[in-house]
Motif scaffolding. Structure first.
Motif, PDB file in Angstrom:
ATOM      1  N   UNK A   6       0.851  -1.182   0.000  1.00 22.76           N
ATOM      2  CA  UNK A   6       0.000   0.000   0.000  1.00 22.76           C
ATOM      3  C   UNK A   6       0.886   1.230   0.000  1.00 22.76           C
ATOM      4  N   UNK A   7       0.323   2.366  -0.423  1.00 24.84           N
ATOM      5  CA  UNK A   7       1.116   3.571  -0.505  1.00 24.84           C
ATOM      6  C   UNK A   7       0.215   4.788  -0.335  1.00 24.84           C
ATOM      7  N   UNK A   8       0.817   5.910   0.014  1.00 27.08           N
ATOM      8  CA  UNK A   8       0.100   7.178   0.129  1.00 27.08           C
ATOM      9  C   UNK A   8       1.131   8.289   0.149  1.00 27.08           C
ATOM     10  N   UNK A   9       0.674   9.503  -0.127  1.00 27.75           N
ATOM     11  CA  UNK A   9       1.593  10.624  -0.092  1.00 27.75           C
ATOM     12  C   UNK A   9       0.972  11.857  -0.720  1.00 27.75           C
ATOM     13  N   UNK A  66      -3.279   0.750  -3.225  1.00 27.50           N
ATOM     14  CA  UNK A  66      -2.669  -0.538  -2.920  1.00 27.50           C
ATOM     15  C   UNK A  66      -2.546  -1.342  -4.192  1.00 27.50           C
ATOM     16  N   UNK A  67      -1.667  -2.324  -4.165  1.00 26.58           N
ATOM     17  CA  UNK A  67      -1.511  -3.240  -5.293  1.00 26.58           C
ATOM     18  C   UNK A  67      -1.098  -4.602  -4.744  1.00 26.58           C
ATOM     19  N   UNK A 119      -3.863  -7.038  -8.844  1.00 29.51           N
ATOM     20  CA  UNK A 119      -4.973  -6.121  -8.632  1.00 29.51           C
ATOM     21  C   UNK A 119      -4.420  -4.792  -8.129  1.00 29.51           C
ATOM     22  N   UNK A 120      -5.190  -3.736  -8.314  1.00 21.00           N
ATOM     23  CA  UNK A 120      -4.748  -2.424  -7.887  1.00 21.00           C
ATOM     24  C   UNK A 120      -5.958  -1.582  -7.504  1.00 21.00           C
ATOM     25  N   UNK A 121      -5.728  -0.589  -6.664  1.00 21.48           N
ATOM     26  CA  UNK A 121      -6.771   0.336  -6.217  1.00 21.48           C
ATOM     27  C   UNK A 121      -6.082   1.662  -5.907  1.00 21.48           C
TER      28      UNK A 121
END
Length: 423
Positions: free
Chosen positions: A61-64, A75-76, A92-94
């Motif tokens: 997961x990631x954010x920024x 997320x992927x 999958x990815x979101x």
């Protein structure tokens, strides 16, 4: 979200491909028999003894914050498996982006591919995208599609989707079945040319043919904000309103914009009628004009002028329109051109392969002295398309596809208008 990928993988493992949805309900009956009976036994019996899993996977997961003042998160995940019977992988990815001005873009989806023991394959994916502008307007779209093939070249595939936005809600689907051999350029028919040649098409033939193509057109969801957001890397003009790519300019308006002298009798590049190939010679209005190789080189030079141009991102662009590309007596098309031009005559736009849901920028230009327009898919020169400026403002027109200097094929561009919103 994984409703498509898993059935695609299963159909390879089981060794069968069914016409109605790849077996296992991969398209949930969405095509109503569109594959015409389907195909069995394409993988020579499949795995016969199971699938010995080995492989790996992962989740992140990631954010920024991005440099424009907005933020992103998502997320992927990835999973793969292999064994003596074959191999496969899914992901999958979101993703979500929030803009600095209060808008947001969300997209999620799945992808998968598998290869069977005897050479069969299957691949597919899904995507759902929604866009909310800073003003509160919402656009959304969804798509699922896939392709499968047996070791002897038999293929079936298709896609379906929907879009909900400014022009209401629309749904579409497309499918194909057949034998594909060699480099078919993502299952399109561009490599079918075998020699130079043109054929006469009467006005009534082109009108009726184009009407049939429009009747089966399934890509009205393209070239809108949600579509651009879901296809990173595609070309888009700065400042265009939603749906501007679908504009239908007149010849006079397009010529005036580009600085071309419009006349009552503009150059008419009606291939097969005004422009005719005979053996290795090209005749224009009955007069010998050039050899086939010279004519192809001229088109390549026009397209190359657009490839080397570097217009600024803020440049002004005028839409030429959206066109379905068809060959022969085809009445459906998964090959879509969206074309635009700036005041210098530089052509930009997109080629959209609807079957594979892939987009490639278009590069080309208009020769203002001859009023020939030529362009390429990407910056390769092995496949050059050309049509007359006047012809591109009509409802349909022939075009030429040069595959190097030795091959040329006559195809048809069918203008597709944006449907009117329901009242």
């Amino acid at each position: 979200m994984k409703r498509l990928v898993l059935p695609l993988l299963l159909c390879v493992m089981c060794g069968h491909v069914y016409g109605r949805g790849f077996g296992g309900g991969g398209f949930r009956g969405g095509y109503g028999g569109g594959f015409g009976g389907g195909y069995r036994g394409g993988y020579g019996g499949g795995f016969s003894g199971g699938f010995d899993r080995s492989g790996g996977g992962g989740f992140s997961s990631f954010s920024g914050s991005d440099r424009f003042g907005g933020s992103y998160s998502g997320s992927r995940s990835f999973d793969s498996a292999s064994g003596w019977g074959g191999r496969g992988a899914t992901s999958s990815y979101d993703h979500t982006w929030d803009t600095a001005r209060g808008g947001s873009i969300s997209t999620s989806g799945t992808r998968g591919a598998a290869e069977g023991r005897y050479g069969g394959f299957a691949a597919g994916g899904t995507r759902d995208t929604s866009v909310t502008t800073a003003g509160g307007k919402t656009y959304s779209g969804s798509r699922e599609g896939g392709v499968a093939g047996g070791p002897m070249g038999r293929t079936i595939g298709g896609a379906s989707g929907s879009v909900d936005g400014r022009y209401g809600t629309s749904n579409w689907n497309t499918a194909f079945a057949g034998n594909r051999y060699g480099n078919m350029a993502h299952y399109s028919s561009f490599d079918a040319a075998t020699a130079h040649g043109t054929a006469y098409w009467s006005g009534s033939y082109m009108t009726n043919h184009a009407a049939a193509v429009r009747g089966g057109f399934g890509y009205y969801n393209c070239f809108h904000p949600a579509w651009y957001a879901a296809h990173p890397g595609c070309w888009a003009a700065a400042g265009w309103a939603a749906g501007a790519a679908w504009a239908t300019p007149t010849y006079g308006a397009l010529a005036a914009y580009c600085g071309i002298t419009a006349t009552d009798y503009p150059p008419d590049y009606d291939y097969g009628s005004a422009v005719v190939y005979q053996d290795d010679t090209v005749y224009v209005n009955g007069q010998e004009s050039a050899s086939a190789q010279q004519y192809a080189s001229q088109a390549t030079a026009i397209a190359n002028q657009g490839q080397t141009a570097n217009p600024p991102p803020t440049d002004d662009w005028k839409a030429i329109g959206v066109f379905a590309l068809v060959q022969g007596d085809e009445t459906t098309s998964n090959n879509i051109f969206q074309l635009a031009v700036n005041k210098d005559g530089i052509i930009r736009g997109n080629y959209y392969d609807g079957l594979m849901d892939s987009t490639t920028p278009v590069f080309g230009s208009i020769d203002k002295s001859t009023q020939r327009a030529a362009w390429t898919i990407g910056k390769k020169q092995d496949r050059v398309f050309e049509a007359g400026v006047y012809n591109l403002t009509q409802g349909q027109c022939p075009c030429l596809v040069h595959l190097g200097p030795q091959k040329a094929s006559q195809m048809m561009l069918v203008r597709v208008d944006q449907p009117k919103p329901e009242k």
